[in-house]
Design an enzyme around this catalytic site. Structure first.
Site, PDB file in Angstrom:
ATOM      1  N   HIS A 219       0.809  -1.124   0.018  1.00 38.97           N
ATOM      2  CA  HIS A 219      -0.125   0.006  -0.027  1.00 38.97           C
ATOM      3  C   HIS A 219       0.787   1.243  -0.275  1.00 38.97           C
ATOM      4  CE1 HIS A 219      -3.114   3.145   0.955  1.00 38.97           C
ATOM      5  NE2 HIS A 219      -2.409   3.189   1.925  1.00 38.97           N
TER       6      HIS A 219
ATOM      7  N   HIS B  60       3.881   7.023   5.393  1.00 36.98           N
ATOM      8  CA  HIS B  60       2.772   7.987   5.601  1.00 36.98           C
ATOM      9  C   HIS B  60       1.978   7.247   6.869  1.00 36.98           C
ATOM     10  CE1 HIS B  60       0.517   5.537   2.885  1.00 36.98           C
ATOM     11  NE2 HIS B  60      -0.653   5.486   3.428  1.00 36.98           N
ATOM     12  N   ASP B  61       2.165   6.007   6.893  1.00 36.27           N
ATOM     13  CA  ASP B  61       1.211   5.128   8.197  1.00 36.27           C
ATOM     14  C   ASP B  61       2.149   4.518   9.184  1.00 36.27           C
ATOM     15  OD1 ASP B  61      -1.219   5.578   7.365  1.00 36.27           O
ATOM     16  OD2 ASP B  61      -0.949   3.668   6.015  1.00 36.27           O
TER      17      ASP B  61
ATOM     18  N   GLU C 246       1.274   6.008  12.860  1.00 34.44           N
ATOM     19  CA  GLU C 246       0.060   5.564  13.339  1.00 34.44           C
ATOM     20  C   GLU C 246       0.038   4.140  13.742  1.00 34.44           C
ATOM     21  OE1 GLU C 246      -4.661   5.684  12.509  1.00 34.44           O
ATOM     22  OE2 GLU C 246      -3.210   5.930  10.831  1.00 34.44           O
ATOM     23  N   ASP C 247       0.614   3.273  13.009  1.00 35.47           N
ATOM     24  CA  ASP C 247       0.310   1.717  12.901  1.00 35.47           C
ATOM     25  C   ASP C 247       1.614   1.099  13.540  1.00 35.47           C
ATOM     26  OD1 ASP C 247      -1.977   2.235  11.729  1.00 35.47           O
ATOM     27  OD2 ASP C 247      -1.424   1.961   9.781  1.00 35.47           O
TER      28      ASP C 247
ATOM     29  N   ASP D 252      -3.022   8.678  -1.451  1.00 32.01           N
ATOM     30  CA  ASP D 252      -3.619   7.459  -0.343  1.00 32.01           C
ATOM     31  C   ASP D 252      -5.153   7.041  -0.690  1.00 32.01           C
ATOM     32  OD1 ASP D 252      -3.637   6.035   1.690  1.00 32.01           O
ATOM     33  OD2 ASP D 252      -3.964   7.510   3.150  1.00 32.01           O
TER      34      ASP D 252
END
Length: 739
Positions: A61, A86-87, A90-91, A153
């Site tokens: 992704h 970009h994630d 957060e993840d 995204d």
């Protein structure tokens, strides 16, 4: 259990990485490639144990998003690195400080902007999604690239949406059509906007989408032959002039065909301009305009143009930076064809938007359209008083609006959204001029403040130092900039009165043995059908709320109805039965039930789309009027699904065929003798349907008619419409959704 071939997966990831570098629009230096490789390694390691719903490695992704950022949007190494990561904040366990330490503050700033908002205060009657949109837009204050990466995204999420549950697909697709597609449009990313709109339609209106796709495939051969025929004629003429060019024939997007079908009330076959020809020519900057009009002359020598449909965006570019000549000509077989004329530079800006815009930006003091728009947006964002939903609605309206070009008294050109008024113009010059506006002259004639402007108008503003905005001014303007400025001035006075009102309300409630608290304020706002606590305090301050009404509230304080719906909203959506999504169009299915348990609840049929049995519907839990039922293709459906997904309740029709419903049909065609008799015969004799009212009027051989009929459900109505269409002279039959 699914077996994973890790070696094969890693090879595929490395292949994607190589392609990422290869397809980059910007020329990458060795330092750029090092930065991207480092981001790739950090993100791959951080996401190594994560998988998507489809079972593939999650890291596919971020790479896909980075590829869109690099190629389709055309951003540089910093943005590509941020897209890859970009994630991660957060993840994964990686923190923002780690990214700043490993990379630099700019990459960290982009990643921070991209980290999703997870802690949003849940307030009654506040749309969390609208609040998220507003927070996302605030990142524009820091760096426009945050929004561009978010659009990439969202595009990849839409491309992989088929693995999600149905109700999530509708919610995400609605958000996409509601805010992301207009944003892409406003930033000049037309290709991405078309993809987002087509995918949005695929999940919000699957049957319509599939029908258009299959019809495009069926007519492809015929369309290709038609484009080739026109292209051959133009190629011969352009070659004679020794121009360096290419001709592209392209179909219009599925969504734009759908929009035309809906706007014109016609079927697929009746939409004529389903494709466009694009002539892209090579030119030096000095000759661009000359060559564009030369090509225009060549095209119109062979095909007759429609003067009213000529669009010159070379002399006056759109504020997105878009430049082109659009000509609509009468092609073979009497069909209108759109021809777009662009230089290579113009074509690049149209395809890439923001990135190409800055690549070609020349030095100089004049601000470009996109810069002006971004500055206006930042100014609008500074006003955070607006309710989140109102803010997003205003913002969205200014995203998609078409433009008009008007003049100041000194002859300077100004761009405004279509529908703007003379008062909007005053605020576009300067907010102080807007606030002090006493009157306006358009083309030398005194006009009202709400006079709608047209392209070419010259406007003069008359000001007075004693003038102040009134509440009515909000109805006189359409631009969010003007609305925000007016609200700011009005709010200063309102806040003073509201502060006094709060003290008065505290005293009055004390007499009724009620302590003023946040929950009591929310209950009072609902009880008096207001929007905000400020409205409540203001009305108390000006004496608009009587003591008796407060006593009525006190006696009805425990409201079981609201508690019931609170429990309904909290129910887990994951338990939703697949059956609830299936609509059975049968003459016996005409009673509504709600939720997975098929509860029979009180509801009202929404007047904006007037659903009848058999229509695909959903319930919307309002604050003061219980459940309102809307059609799934209601004009307001996208906005409701996007802003208030948590207040949507699933609905379906079940067996109970005793009730009857009113439907209004609009009929147009050629006036013939005995038409009224034929219509009433078809309706009453053949269909066993009751006519409530019938109204027909003729003018110069054309008739317009409106018939109100009483039917049991959608199946009968569809059959009735089909039979009316068979009457000699009838051209169109459409169902009206307004009372």
């Amino acid at each position: 259990m699914l077996e994973i071939d890790f070696e094969k997966e890693n090879k595929a990831i490395l292949q994607e990485y190589k392609e990422l570098l290869r397809i980059s629009y910007q020329t990458l230096t060795p330092e750029d490639k090092k930065l991207i490789r480092k981001a790739f390694d950090v993100a791959m390691d951080a996401h190594k144990d994560q998988r998507r719903k489809s079972g593939e490695a999650y890291f596919f992704h971020p790479i896909a998003v980075a590829k869109i950022v690099a190629s389709e949007i055309g951003l540089g190494a910093t943005a590509i690195a941020a897209a890859l990561m970009h994630d991660v904040v957060e993840d994964t366990p990686i923190k923002l400080e780690d990214i700043e330490r490993m990379f630099n503050s700019k990459v960290a700033q982009l990643v921070e902007g991209l980290t999703k908002i997870s802690k949003v205060q849940k307030e009654m009657n506040v749309s969390m999604q609208a609040e998220n949109f507003r927070k996302m837009l605030f990142t524009l204050n820091d760096d426009v690239r945050v929004i561009l990466i978010k659009i990439a995204d969202r595009l990849h999420n839409m491309q992989t949406l088929d693995k999600m549950e149905d109700y999530k697909q509708v919610k995400i697709a609605s958000e996409t059509l509601y805010i992301y597609a207009p944003l892409a449009h406003r930033l000049g990313l037309y290709k991405i906007k078309n993809k987002l709109e087509d995918l949005g339609l695929k999940y919000t209106e699957p049957s319509i989408y599939n029908d258009i796709v299959s019809k495009i495939k069926e007519t492809k051969e015929e369309q290709d032959a038609y484009i080739a025929a026109i292209s051959e004629v133009l190629k011969a003429a352009l070659d004679e002039e020794k121009l360096d060019y290419i001709i592209k024939g392209r179909p219009k997007s599925i969504y734009s065909i759908y929009r035309k079908m809906k706007a014109q009330g016609v079927g697929f076959d009746e939409v004529y301009d389903k494709f466009a020809l694009r002539i892209v020519y090579k030119s030096n900057p000095q000759e661009e305009k000359f060559l564009a009009w030369k090509i225009y002359s060549i095209v119109t020598d062979h095909y007759r143009p429609s003067p009213s449909r000529l669009r010159d965006w070379i002399s006056s570019p759109k504020t997105t930076g878009y430049e082109a000549l659009h000509i609509t000509v009468m092609g073979p077989k009497g069909r209108w064809v759109e021809v777009q004329v662009r230089s290579e530079r113009m074509d690049e800006i149209a395809e890439k938007g923001y990135a190409a815009h800055y690549k070609y930006k020349q030095g100089g003091s004049e601000e470009s359209g996109l810069d002006i728009w971004l500055n206006l947006l930042k100014e609008a964002l500074e006003n955070s008083e607006t309710n989140a939903v109102d803010f997003v609605e205003d913002f969205k309206m200014n995203l998609y609006s078409k433009e008009i070009f008007v003049f100041t008294p000194k002859g300077e050109i100004k761009s405004l959204p279509k529908g703007a008024t003379s008062l909007d113009f005053a605020f576009s010059i300067h907010s102080e001029i807007g606030i002090r506006t006493r009157g306006t002259r358009v083309n030398g004639k005194l006009v009202p403040l709400n006079h709608e402007l047209k392209s070419g108008d010259q406007i003069e503003i008359i000001t007075s130092q004693y003038q102040k905005p009134t509440i009515n001014w909000l109805d006189y303007v359409t631009t969010s900039r003007a609305k925000n400025k007016i609200k700011n001035v009005l709010n200063e006075n309102t806040k003073k009165i509201a502060e006094e009102g709060k003290e008065i309300l505290t005293r009055k409630l004390k007499h009724l043995k009620i302590t003023l608290s946040e929950s009591v304020v929310n209950e009072l706002v609902n009880f008096f059908k207001l929007k905000t606590s400020l409205d409540l305090f203001y009305r108390v301050g000006v004496g608009a709320i009587e003591n008796q009404r407060l006593k009525d509230y006190a006696s009805q304080k425990s409201n079981t109805f609201i508690n019931f719906f609170k429990n309904k909203i909290k129910r887990s959506a994951s338990n939703a039965s697949v059956e609830i999504h299936k609509q059975v169009l049968n003459s016996n299915y005409d009673m509504l039930v709600f939720g997975n348990d098929q509860d029979k609840l009180d509801y009202k049929l929404s007047t904006c789309c007037n659903p009848i049995p058999g229509d695909e519907v959903f319930g919307f839990i309002t604050i003061n009027e219980g459940i309102k039922v809307h059609k799934k293709d209601c004009p307001n459906a996208i906005s409701l699904q996007s802003n208030y997904a948590y207040r949507i309740i699933q609905a379906k029709w079940i067996d109970s065929s005793q009730q009857e419903f009113k439907a209004i049909l609009h009929i147009t065609g050629m006036d013939t003798i005995g038409l009224t008799n034929k219509l009433t015969k078809v309706i009453s004799d053949n269909m066993n349907v009751n006519i409530q009212s019938i109204s027909l009027s003729g003018d110069a051989g054309i008739f317009n008619g409106q018939i109100a009929v009483i039917v049991q459900n959608n199946t009968i109505l569809k059959r009735l419409i089909d039979n009316i269409k068979k009457i000699d002279g009838v051209d169109k039959v459409t169902r009206e959704y307004k009372n």
